[in-house]
Design a protein around this motif. Structure first.
Motif, mmCIF file in Angstrom:
data_model
loop_
_atom_site.group_PDB
_atom_site.id
_atom_site.type_symbol
_atom_site.label_atom_id
_atom_site.label_comp_id
_atom_site.label_asym_id
_atom_site.label_seq_id
_atom_site.Cartn_x
_atom_site.Cartn_y
_atom_site.Cartn_z
ATOM 1 N N LYS A 151 0.829 -1.202 0.000
ATOM 2 C CA LYS A 151 0.000 0.000 0.000
ATOM 3 C C LYS A 151 0.868 1.259 0.000
ATOM 4 O O LYS A 151 0.561 2.235 -0.688
ATOM 5 C CB LYS A 151 -0.922 0.022 1.225
ATOM 6 C CG LYS A 151 -2.060 -0.956 1.168
ATOM 7 C CD LYS A 151 -2.873 -0.842 2.451
ATOM 8 C CE LYS A 151 -3.882 -1.956 2.574
ATOM 9 N NZ LYS A 151 -4.597 -1.896 3.861
ATOM 10 N N MET A 152 1.926 1.247 0.789
ATOM 11 C CA MET A 152 2.804 2.419 0.877
ATOM 12 C C MET A 152 3.557 2.646 -0.430
ATOM 13 O O MET A 152 3.851 3.788 -0.798
ATOM 14 C CB MET A 152 3.805 2.259 2.029
ATOM 15 C CG MET A 152 3.174 2.321 3.399
ATOM 16 S SD MET A 152 2.371 3.878 3.739
ATOM 17 C CE MET A 152 3.752 4.956 3.860
ATOM 18 N N LYS A 153 3.887 1.568 -1.142
ATOM 19 C CA LYS A 153 4.572 1.720 -2.426
ATOM 20 C C LYS A 153 3.673 2.407 -3.446
ATOM 21 O O LYS A 153 4.138 3.167 -4.283
ATOM 22 C CB LYS A 153 4.991 0.349 -2.972
ATOM 23 C CG LYS A 153 6.409 -0.017 -2.616
ATOM 24 C CD LYS A 153 7.038 -1.042 -3.522
ATOM 25 C CE LYS A 153 6.292 -2.311 -3.704
ATOM 26 N NZ LYS A 153 7.067 -3.352 -4.375
ATOM 27 N N ALA A 154 2.362 2.153 -3.349
ATOM 28 C CA ALA A 154 1.419 2.720 -4.308
ATOM 29 C C ALA A 154 1.193 4.214 -4.074
ATOM 30 O O ALA A 154 0.801 4.931 -4.990
ATOM 31 C CB ALA A 154 0.086 1.978 -4.221
ATOM 32 N N ILE A 155 1.473 4.715 -2.877
ATOM 33 C CA ILE A 155 1.245 6.126 -2.566
ATOM 34 C C ILE A 155 2.412 6.967 -3.076
ATOM 35 O O ILE A 155 3.579 6.609 -2.916
ATOM 36 C CB ILE A 155 1.103 6.312 -1.041
ATOM 37 C CG1 ILE A 155 -0.119 5.553 -0.529
ATOM 38 C CG2 ILE A 155 0.986 7.781 -0.679
ATOM 39 C CD1 ILE A 155 -0.230 5.546 0.986
ATOM 40 N N ASN A 156 2.088 8.095 -3.696
ATOM 41 C CA ASN A 156 3.113 9.010 -4.183
ATOM 42 C C ASN A 156 3.515 9.934 -3.035
ATOM 43 O O ASN A 156 2.763 10.832 -2.656
ATOM 44 C CB ASN A 156 2.589 9.810 -5.376
ATOM 45 C CG ASN A 156 3.671 10.668 -5.988
ATOM 46 O OD1 ASN A 156 4.831 10.601 -5.586
ATOM 47 N ND2 ASN A 156 3.291 11.480 -6.949
ATOM 48 N N LEU A 157 4.702 9.755 -2.503
ATOM 49 C CA LEU A 157 5.149 10.537 -1.359
ATOM 50 C C LEU A 157 5.881 11.819 -1.765
ATOM 51 O O LEU A 157 6.256 12.602 -0.908
ATOM 52 C CB LEU A 157 6.047 9.686 -0.464
ATOM 53 C CG LEU A 157 5.371 8.486 0.194
ATOM 54 C CD1 LEU A 157 6.386 7.681 0.978
ATOM 55 C CD2 LEU A 157 4.231 8.917 1.080
ATOM 56 N N TRP A 164 3.330 15.634 -1.431
ATOM 57 C CA TRP A 164 2.503 15.839 -0.257
ATOM 58 C C TRP A 164 2.801 17.208 0.322
ATOM 59 O O TRP A 164 3.853 17.792 0.097
ATOM 60 C CB TRP A 164 2.734 14.760 0.785
ATOM 61 C CG TRP A 164 4.076 14.819 1.436
ATOM 62 C CD1 TRP A 164 5.237 14.335 0.950
ATOM 63 C CD2 TRP A 164 4.391 15.448 2.679
ATOM 64 N NE1 TRP A 164 6.262 14.595 1.807
ATOM 65 C CE2 TRP A 164 5.769 15.286 2.882
ATOM 66 C CE3 TRP A 164 3.660 16.117 3.637
ATOM 67 C CZ2 TRP A 164 6.415 15.769 4.001
ATOM 68 C CZ3 TRP A 164 4.314 16.599 4.749
ATOM 69 C CH2 TRP A 164 5.670 16.420 4.927
#
Length: 106
Positions: A70-76, A79
Motif C-alpha cells: 500500500k505504501m509503495k502505491a502512494i506518491n510521497l 505531499w
C-alpha cells in the motif's frame, strides 16, 4: 441458664451477631457481584476475527507485506504539510483561511 429475656439484654447477641452476619453475608454478596463484573469484562474483551488476525503474530508478517505494498502505491513526493488549528483558534475560521490560501496558490 440463659433465657430468652437474658439473651435479648445481652449486648453481644443484640449488636454483635447482626454485625457478624452483615459482614459475612456482605462478603458473599460482594463475591457474586464482582464475579458478574469480571464475566462481563471477559465477554467485552473478546476480539472480532479481523482484529484477532491483526494481533496474531504468525500472520503479522503477511500484514506487514500488505502495508508495504500500500505504501509503495502512494506518491510521497507530492505531499504538503498542513498545520491544523491550535486549541485557542476557531477551527472553522482557520479552515476558511486555509481554503483561501489554497485558492490563491492554485
Amino acid at each position: 441458664m440463659f433465657t430468652l429475656k437474658a439473651l435479648k439484654k445481652n449486648k453481644t447477641v443484640r449488636y454483635g451477631v447482626p454485625m457478624l452476619l452483615l459482614i459475612v453475608g456482605g462478603s458473599f454478596g460482594l463475591k457474586e457481584f464482582t464475579q458478574i463484573r469480571y464475566d462481563a469484562q471477559k465477554i467485552r474483551k473478546k476480539l472480532d476475527p479481523s482484529l484477532e488476525a491483526k494481533v496474531n503474530t504468525q500472520r503479522q508478517s503477511v500484514i506487514l507485506e500488505e502495508e508495504y505494498e500500500k505504501m509503495k502505491a502512494i506518491n510521497l513526493e507530492e505531499w504538503k504539510n498542513i498545520r491544523g488549528p491550535r486549541p485557542w483558534e476557531d477551527s472553522r475560521e482557520y479552515q476558511e483561511q486555509q481554503r483561501a490560501r489554497q485558492s490563491r496558490q492554485a
